[in-house]
Design a protein around this motif. Structure first.
Motif, PDB file in Angstrom:
ATOM      1  N   LYS A  31      -9.955  -2.230  -7.421  1.00 15.82           N
ATOM      2  CA  LYS A  31     -10.108  -0.774  -7.554  1.00 15.82           C
ATOM      3  C   LYS A  31      -9.133  -0.257  -8.615  1.00 15.82           C
ATOM      4  CE  LYS A  31     -10.615   3.620  -6.114  1.00 15.82           C
ATOM      5  NZ  LYS A  31      -9.350   4.220  -6.443  1.00 15.82           N
ATOM      6  N   TYR A  73      -1.834  -9.527  -2.361  1.00 14.27           N
ATOM      7  CA  TYR A  73      -3.227  -9.093  -2.481  1.00 14.27           C
ATOM      8  C   TYR A  73      -3.302  -7.697  -3.080  1.00 14.27           C
ATOM      9  CZ  TYR A  73      -3.811 -13.226   0.250  1.00 14.27           C
ATOM     10  OH  TYR A  73      -3.783 -14.542   0.652  1.00 14.27           O
ATOM     11  N   PHE A  74      -4.085  -7.577  -4.153  1.00 25.19           N
ATOM     12  CA  PHE A  74      -4.255  -6.301  -4.853  1.00 25.19           C
ATOM     13  C   PHE A  74      -5.743  -6.059  -5.059  1.00 25.19           C
ATOM     14  CE2 PHE A  74       0.021  -7.574  -5.779  1.00 25.19           C
ATOM     15  CZ  PHE A  74       0.746  -6.388  -5.880  1.00 25.19           C
ATOM     16  N   GLY A  75      -6.150  -4.784  -4.991  1.00 23.07           N
ATOM     17  CA  GLY A  75      -7.565  -4.458  -5.148  1.00 23.07           C
ATOM     18  C   GLY A  75      -7.970  -4.312  -6.606  1.00 23.07           C
ATOM     19  N   HIS A 126      -7.564   2.778   4.604  1.00 20.88           N
ATOM     20  CA  HIS A 126      -9.015   2.787   4.809  1.00 20.88           C
ATOM     21  C   HIS A 126      -9.503   1.335   4.761  1.00 20.88           C
ATOM     22  CE1 HIS A 126      -9.048   2.199   0.492  1.00 20.88           C
ATOM     23  NE2 HIS A 126      -8.394   3.340   0.321  1.00 20.88           N
ATOM     24  N   THR A 153       0.848  -1.201   0.000  1.00 20.64           N
ATOM     25  CA  THR A 153       0.000   0.000   0.000  1.00 20.64           C
ATOM     26  C   THR A 153       0.886   1.256   0.000  1.00 20.64           C
ATOM     27  OG1 THR A 153      -0.120   0.626   2.355  1.00 20.64           O
ATOM     28  CG2 THR A 153      -1.473  -1.243   1.671  1.00 20.64           C
ATOM     29  N   MET A 154       0.202   2.376  -0.220  1.00 21.43           N
ATOM     30  CA  MET A 154       0.882   3.671  -0.086  1.00 21.43           C
ATOM     31  C   MET A 154       0.385   4.394   1.165  1.00 21.43           C
ATOM     32  SD  MET A 154       1.651   5.024  -3.880  1.00 21.43           S
ATOM     33  CE  MET A 154       0.041   5.663  -4.260  1.00 21.43           C
ATOM     34  N   MET A 157     -13.767   3.491  -2.003  1.00 19.59           N
ATOM     35  CA  MET A 157     -12.851   4.055  -1.002  1.00 19.59           C
ATOM     36  C   MET A 157     -11.496   4.307  -1.647  1.00 19.59           C
ATOM     37  SD  MET A 157     -13.703   2.247   2.551  1.00 19.59           S
ATOM     38  CE  MET A 157     -15.371   2.311   3.187  1.00 19.59           C
ATOM     39  N   ALA A 178     -12.194  -7.625  -4.214  1.00 14.61           N
ATOM     40  CA  ALA A 178     -13.315  -6.756  -4.620  1.00 14.61           C
ATOM     41  C   ALA A 178     -13.146  -5.325  -4.105  1.00 14.61           C
ATOM     42  CB  ALA A 178     -14.620  -7.333  -4.091  1.00 14.61           C
ATOM     43  N   ILE A 179     -13.785  -4.395  -4.817  1.00 19.00           N
ATOM     44  CA  ILE A 179     -13.730  -2.975  -4.432  1.00 19.00           C
ATOM     45  C   ILE A 179     -14.628  -2.738  -3.212  1.00 19.00           C
ATOM     46  CG2 ILE A 179     -14.259  -0.603  -5.175  1.00 19.00           C
ATOM     47  CD1 ILE A 179     -13.852  -1.533  -8.073  1.00 19.00           C
ATOM     48  N   ILE A 180     -14.077  -2.064  -2.210  1.00 15.20           N
ATOM     49  CA  ILE A 180     -14.864  -1.688  -1.027  1.00 15.20           C
ATOM     50  C   ILE A 180     -15.338  -0.243  -1.216  1.00 15.20           C
ATOM     51  CG2 ILE A 180     -14.856  -1.457   1.493  1.00 15.20           C
ATOM     52  CD1 ILE A 180     -14.461  -4.344   0.525  1.00 15.20           C
ATOM     53  N   TYR A 212      -0.119  13.855  -1.539  1.00 12.49           N
ATOM     54  CA  TYR A 212      -0.586  12.521  -1.172  1.00 12.49           C
ATOM     55  C   TYR A 212      -0.582  12.393   0.364  1.00 12.49           C
ATOM     56  CZ  TYR A 212      -1.949   7.777  -1.951  1.00 12.49           C
ATOM     57  OH  TYR A 212      -2.696   6.622  -1.978  1.00 12.49           O
ATOM     58  N   GLY A 246     -10.812  -0.366   2.500  1.00  7.51           N
ATOM     59  CA  GLY A 246     -10.426  -1.110   1.298  1.00  7.51           C
ATOM     60  C   GLY A 246      -9.106  -1.839   1.523  1.00  7.51           C
TER      61      GLY A 246
HETATM   62  P1  AMP Z   1      -2.863   2.224  -2.662  1.00  8.99           P
HETATM   63  O1  AMP Z   1      -2.505   2.483  -1.238  1.00  8.99           O
HETATM   64  O2  AMP Z   1      -3.840   3.204  -3.228  1.00  8.99           O
HETATM   65  O3  AMP Z   1      -1.656   1.999  -3.532  1.00  8.99           O
HETATM   66  O4  AMP Z   1      -3.639   0.845  -2.646  1.00  8.99           O
HETATM   67  C1  AMP Z   1      -3.062  -0.314  -2.121  1.00  8.99           C
HETATM   68  C2  AMP Z   1      -3.905  -1.494  -2.510  1.00  8.99           C
HETATM   69  O5  AMP Z   1      -5.222  -1.339  -1.969  1.00  8.99           O
HETATM   70  C3  AMP Z   1      -4.067  -1.636  -4.020  1.00  8.99           C
HETATM   71  O6  AMP Z   1      -3.991  -3.003  -4.369  1.00  8.99           O
HETATM   72  C4  AMP Z   1      -5.444  -1.070  -4.267  1.00  8.99           C
HETATM   73  O7  AMP Z   1      -6.075  -1.586  -5.401  1.00  8.99           O
HETATM   74  C5  AMP Z   1      -6.161  -1.513  -3.002  1.00  8.99           C
HETATM   75  N1  AMP Z   1      -7.344  -0.678  -2.771  1.00  8.99           N
HETATM   76  C6  AMP Z   1      -7.389   0.680  -2.734  1.00  8.99           C
HETATM   77  N2  AMP Z   1      -8.661   1.090  -2.549  1.00  8.99           N
HETATM   78  C7  AMP Z   1      -9.433  -0.017  -2.498  1.00  8.99           C
HETATM   79  C8  AMP Z   1     -10.834  -0.238  -2.334  1.00  8.99           C
HETATM   80  N3  AMP Z   1     -11.697   0.747  -2.223  1.00  8.99           N
HETATM   81  N4  AMP Z   1     -11.284  -1.522  -2.321  1.00  8.99           N
HETATM   82  C9  AMP Z   1     -10.404  -2.555  -2.461  1.00  8.99           C
HETATM   83  N5  AMP Z   1      -9.069  -2.410  -2.611  1.00  8.99           N
HETATM   84  C10 AMP Z   1      -8.586  -1.153  -2.634  1.00  8.99           C
END
Ligand code: AMP
Length: 280
Positions: A149, A145-147, A34, A29-30, A184, A174-176, A71, A36
C-alpha cells in the motif's frame, strides 16, 4: 499477549528470545488497525515463532500538523484486535520514550525519497526511516512486514536495510481492499459518506489504466486518468505516476521497464489517500 511501553523492558525480553533462537516477526504500524494491518500480522505468524506489532504515531514523519492531530488513535481497540488475531507482543511507546532528544539524523536515499511522496511530503521519509531504524534496533526482528500500500516506503525501507547492513529480511505484502476496491487505510475513517462513495474511483482509475496500458501511450493514459479523477470536484490530485518499480523513475514507454507500477496520491476533501497497482 504482552504489552510494552518501555524500550528497555522490551529489548531485554527480545534479547532473551533471540538467545533461545526463537524467530521474531515484526509488524510496525501507527495503529487504528484494519484488515490490511492484520494481514501483515497473519503473514508474520505464518513465518515466525513470535510476532511483535508496534503501535506508534510517529510525529516526525508528518509534514502536516493537522494530519498528525487528526490521525485516529484507538490503542485499546487495537490491542483487542491484535490479541484476537494472535499477536504475541505489542510495543506502544510514548513520543518521549522514542525521542528523548531532538532527532538530528538525516538520511539520503538518492532519488528514491525525492519523487512522489517525497516531493509532496517533505521530511516524511526521513522521519519514517528514523523510526523504522530505531524500531529495528529495539525489536531486532528476523523478518519485518510492510504493505505494498505504501510502495515507495517499502522500497526505501529495503534501501535503509541495505545501507545500514541490518540483518532483517523485509517482506512486502499485498494491498488489502474493501469490497468496492478502496485500499484499506486508517485515514478512510475520516471520509464523509459522500467522500467514501467517491473514493472507489481511485481503484477504478488504476484498473482502467492497467487495462488500457499498451493500447495507448503512457502520456495518453496519464492524461485521461487525470481527467477521470479531476471530473470529481471533491478530488484534488497530487500526482499520478507510471514508474519503474526498482528505480521509481517515470517510464516514457511500456517497453522501457520490466516491472511497471501505477501510483496515485490525492486529496478527497481534507483526507489524503494513496494507492498503487502493478501493471506487469
Ligand atoms: P500504517 O499504520 O499506515 O503506518 O501502516 C502500517 C503498515 O501496514 C505499513 O507497512 C502499511 O503499508 C501497511 N498497510 C496499510 N494499509 C494496508 C493495506 N490496505 N493492505 C496492506 N498493507 C497495508
Amino acid at each position: 499477549m504482552k504489552i510494552y511501553t518501555s524500550i528497555k523492558e522490551l529489548q531485554s525480553d527480545v534479547l532473551d528470545l533471540r538467545s533461545r533462537e526463537i524467530s521474531i516477526g515484526f509488524v510496525p504500524t501507527m495503529g487504528a488497525l484494519h484488515k490490511g494491518h492484520l494481514s501483515l500480522l497473519q503473514r508474520s505468524k505464518d513465518e515466525n515463532d513470535i510476532s511483535l506489532c508496534s503501535i506508534f504515531v510517529n510525529p516526525i514523519q508528518f509534514n502536516n500538523k493537522q494530519d498528525l492531530e487528526k490521525y485516529p488513535r484507538t490503542l485499546e481497540e487495537d490491542c483487542r484486535k491484535l490479541e484476537q488475531a494472535g499477536c504475541d507482543i505489542v510495543f506502544a511507546p510514548s513520543v518521549d520514550e522514542m525521542y528523548p532528544e531532538e532527532v538530528k539524523m538525516q538520511y539520503d536515499f538518492g532519488h528514491l525519497d525525492k519523487v512522489m511522496e517525497g516531493k509532496h511530503r517533505p521530511g516524511h521519509f526521513n522521519g519514517m526511516a528514523v523510526v523504522v531504524k530505531k524500531l529495528f534496533d529495539i525489536c531486532i526482528p528476523h523478518r519485518a512486514y510492510f504493505g505494498e500500500k505504501d510502495f515507495q516506503q517499502l522500497m526505501i525501507v529495503r534501501e535503509l536495510v541495505k545501507m545500514n547492513k541490518i540483518p532483517v529480511t523485509v517482506i512486502g505484502c499485498a494491498i488489502i481492499r474493501e469490497d468496492d476496491g478502496l485500499a484499506m487505510s486508517s485515514r478512510n475513517t475520516r471520509l464523509s459518506p459522500h467522500e467514501r462513495s467517491i473514493a472507489t474511483e481511485i481503484y477504478k482509475t488504476l484498473l482502467w489504466m492497467r487495462h488500457q496500458a499498451e493500447q495507448r501511450t503512457v502520456e495518453e493514459i496519464l492524461q485521461q486518468a487525470r481527467q477521470k479523477l479531476a471530473s470529481h470536484p471533491e478530488i484534488k490530485i497530487e500526482y499520478i505516476e507510471i514508474v519503474d518499480e526498482e528505480t521509481l523513475l517515470p517510464v516514457s514507454d511500456w517497453n522501457s521497464s520490466g516491472n511497471i507500477r501505477l501510483l496515485i496520491a490525492l486529496f478527497l476533501g481534507e483526507v489524503r489517500l494513496i494507492d498503487n497497482m502493478r501493471i506487469r
